[in-house]
Design an enzyme around this catalytic site. Sequence first.
Site, PDB file in Angstrom:
ATOM      1  N   ASP A  87     -45.393 -50.969  93.585  1.00 52.21           N
ATOM      2  CA  ASP A  87     -44.900 -52.082  92.756  1.00 52.21           C
ATOM      3  C   ASP A  87     -44.355 -51.608  91.413  1.00 52.21           C
ATOM      4  O   ASP A  87     -43.814 -52.401  90.643  1.00 52.21           O
ATOM      5  CB  ASP A  87     -46.018 -53.101  92.524  1.00 52.21           C
ATOM      6  CG  ASP A  87     -46.368 -53.856  93.805  1.00 52.21           C
ATOM      7  OD1 ASP A  87     -45.526 -53.901  94.722  1.00 52.21           O
ATOM      8  OD2 ASP A  87     -47.498 -54.384  93.888  1.00 52.21           O
TER       9      ASP A  87
ATOM     10  N   LYS B  38     -39.100 -56.230  99.052  1.00 53.18           N
ATOM     11  CA  LYS B  38     -40.062 -56.852  98.136  1.00 53.18           C
ATOM     12  C   LYS B  38     -39.506 -58.219  97.712  1.00 53.18           C
ATOM     13  O   LYS B  38     -38.676 -58.788  98.392  1.00 53.18           O
ATOM     14  CB  LYS B  38     -40.321 -55.922  96.943  1.00 53.18           C
ATOM     15  CG  LYS B  38     -41.059 -54.644  97.338  1.00 53.18           C
ATOM     16  CD  LYS B  38     -42.461 -54.950  97.816  1.00 53.18           C
ATOM     17  CE  LYS B  38     -43.234 -53.729  98.231  1.00 53.18           C
ATOM     18  NZ  LYS B  38     -44.517 -54.050  98.853  1.00 53.18           N
TER      19      LYS B  38
END
Length: 442
Positions: free
Chosen positions: A322, A349
Amino acid sequence: MSTDGPGLTYVVQPGGQLSGSLRVPGDKSISHRAVMFGSLAEGVSEVTGFLTGEDCLCTMKAFQAMGVRIEQLGPTHLRVHGVGLHGLKAPSGPLDLGNSGTSMRLMSGLMAAQAFETTLIGDVSLSKRPMRRIVDPLRQMGATIATTEKGTSPLKFSAAGGLKAISYESPVASAQVKSGILLAGLYADGKTEVREPEASRDHTERMLRGFGVEVEATPGYAAVRGGQRLKATNIEVPADISSATFPMVAAAIVPGSDLLLTAVGINPTRTGIIEILRRMGTQIDLTNERLFGGEPVADIRVRGGQLKGIAIGGDLVASAIDEFPAVFVAAACASGTTVVTEAEELRVKESDRIAAMCDGLTALGVSAIAQPDGAIITGGGIGGGTVDSKGDHRIAMSFAIAGLRATGAITILDCANVNTSFPGFVSLMGKAGLRVSEQQPS
Ligand code: S3P
């Protein structure tokens, strides 16, 4: 599901330096799991440090819609009245999970096992994200699930008639997939096993143990036996290292910055960002190491300096998955070239993060060449200009910190979803020295 609507814009004035001490909001992965496991447990669990971002609120509302009583005792303090593994009730309509992939993939494992029908839906971004990765193994366990032709949500779960355990080789390193399968495994006959190509975050394994479930786990492998019950426990949620990444990188890219991030989760499956920044030349010191339940925590001091470009691939990718949007900004401020490989997951994502970051950096005058599985970024000056976050919280926050090293103001479009993971970003970062303001849509 954002509170502010898609038109929220950030404007960042160039320059500044970060100093002081900050505590960023609670860990998103752990907050989701605390609500889910607390709901499935027998007894009352209290959660402190809960992330009241939109994503975790979606999980909370979904369990409330299935009959779980969840009291909010304070801004980040919940009391969850567990109903037991078989105590959820059919919701009156589809469960809307907003922007949250974690909610959808973990809850898929649970919905696959319920004796009632459910439908999981999400916002425009979540409705485009790949769900076959979780639906396929659940079908192998005996679940009946309908998706769109593209394998996306809405996901419609038929009432389950009993699941069977599987031994699953996952083609992707994904904690969401692993966790969804393990949760379904709690309802299956026998031992459910998941193997992954790289070790993904292991919060599910650690927290299930906290709830009294026996879990076998080694890096890249996890297994549970069905029929085990969860016993209520209290959860103290650490600050999210993925949110701490923005102030960490912000301090790292400005020589003279000196910032302390307190009570940050340093689970070894999540600390890739510390390793990456150290390799780029940042001085990072961990102090006050302790445990919050089964999760390690530390205070992290970051001192800014001149960074150098590096190569990033292999197992560092999963443990910093992330963090790449922020890493791309660090790369733009480094001397030399940074090459990111084996990170094709970034394309699925909340946005296509390789495209969103390379487009935005290019608009600001940085050489950022997108590759199928990463990017090649050459450090140099960052100019001012306008970039589109594509409604992705982490893209918006990455360009916000880029302002510290820009030569002109940066305008960032579509920032409302920062609330999914980091409510209060603008005011907290403002206190530390970032010159960012919000422009509400007119
Ligand atoms: C998460 C797992 C990761 C991560 C996401 C949260 C989790 O996704 O990107 O923000 O809580 O399990 P993948 O499982 O798709 O890698």
